[in-house]
Design a protein around this motif. Structure first.
Motif: not given
Length: 285
Positions: A198-224
């Protein structure tokens, strides 16, 4: 009613996109955006031929993979477990408790990590010593840097990530579960054959959107979390841009690196969306 939204996206989302042009210019503030000299792919060439490029790419890529493999499934698992709870007051209490870390600043989260894992007075470090184990310098270890980054992300964001999945689960037809019970299906089989599809399509869409920020690892956390001893495994594109681009006023170079990351994310989204459609999913467009 639509006009304020269109104005917002037009002024603050689309109009600033013209700023990526300075990646192809040698931007000089006193000459302005349009009058700065055009240099083509000079900054990209400099970036790709930088001796630390492949180190940065490796560190960023590994952290991105860790995020996909270890963090992305956690909100799904938590949502499935919360969906199985029948006591509403307990379910709401747990939801509230796991949502709260999302609103905690990364400065506070990293401060807590230092409190728990510092070499001299760390709570967790002292517990290990009292248990007869060897004292480990977690904060300055190349081995422990990435696991600590992922554990911090899981603690802070996994609860917040369950919201969309719980919303999708609320739309599952209850009669499907009743029919499954009549057929003798247990709770695990109901979850496997009804809830997850039932939630498979939601998982797929969020996974695709997640790939859009694939190289964004979180500046603030890493920097600190960075220091002189773990920089070899912790230096990523974002921290490199900050230290070599922003702090030194190299705005064109910083924009070139950011545009490169965006293009990688765009390619990943297009590829993942195409693959999802081949498997019969709706995708994001």
């Amino acid at each position: 009613m639509v006009t304020p939204g269109l104005l917002y996206f037009g002024l603050f989302k689309y109009w600033p996109m013209w700023g990526v042009l300075i990646a192809f210019k040698d931007y000089l503030p006193f000459r302005g955006f349009w009058n700065s000299p055009w240099v083509g792919f000079k900054h990209f060439d400099r970036f790709f031929h930088d001796p630390v490029f492949w180190l940065l790419f490796k560190n960023t890529f590994v952290l991105a993979i860790y995020n996909i493999v270890f963090f992305f499934p956690i909100p799904i698992l938590i949502a499935l477990m919360l969906n199985e709870l029948r006591l509403e007051w307990f379910k709401r209490t747990v939801q509230t408790a796991i949502y709260i870390p999302h609103f905690v600043s990364w400065v506070v989260v990293v401060g807590m990590a230092y409190t728990f894992f510092s070499l001299e007075n760390g709570i967790f470090t002292n517990m290990l010593v009292q248990a007869g184990m060897e004292k480990t310098n977690f904060l300055m270890s190349n081995t422990w840097f990435r696991p600590m980054i992922i554990l911090e992300v899981i603690w802070k964001e996994s609860g917040w990530g369950t919201i969309i999945f719980l919303a999708a689960l609320s739309g599952v037809d209850p009669t499907l579960y009743e029919a499954a019970k009549i057929d003798g299906a247990g709770r695990f089989k109901q979850m496997w054959h009804i809830t997850l599809p039932a939630i498979r399509s939601t998982i797929v869409i969020l996974f695709i959107l997640r790939l859009g920020n694939f190289l964004d690892t979180g500046f603030e956390q890493i920097f600190l979390m960075l220091n002189s001893t773990n920089r070899e495994v912790g230096e990523v594109f974002d921290t490199y841009v900050y230290s070599n681009g922003v702090q030194q006023g190299q705005f064109s170079f910083s924009t070139a690196v950011g545009l490169f990351k965006s293009l990688v994310g765009l390619c990943l989204v297009l590829a993942a969306n195409k693959i999802a459609k081949k498997f019969g999913e709706q995708g994001v467009y």
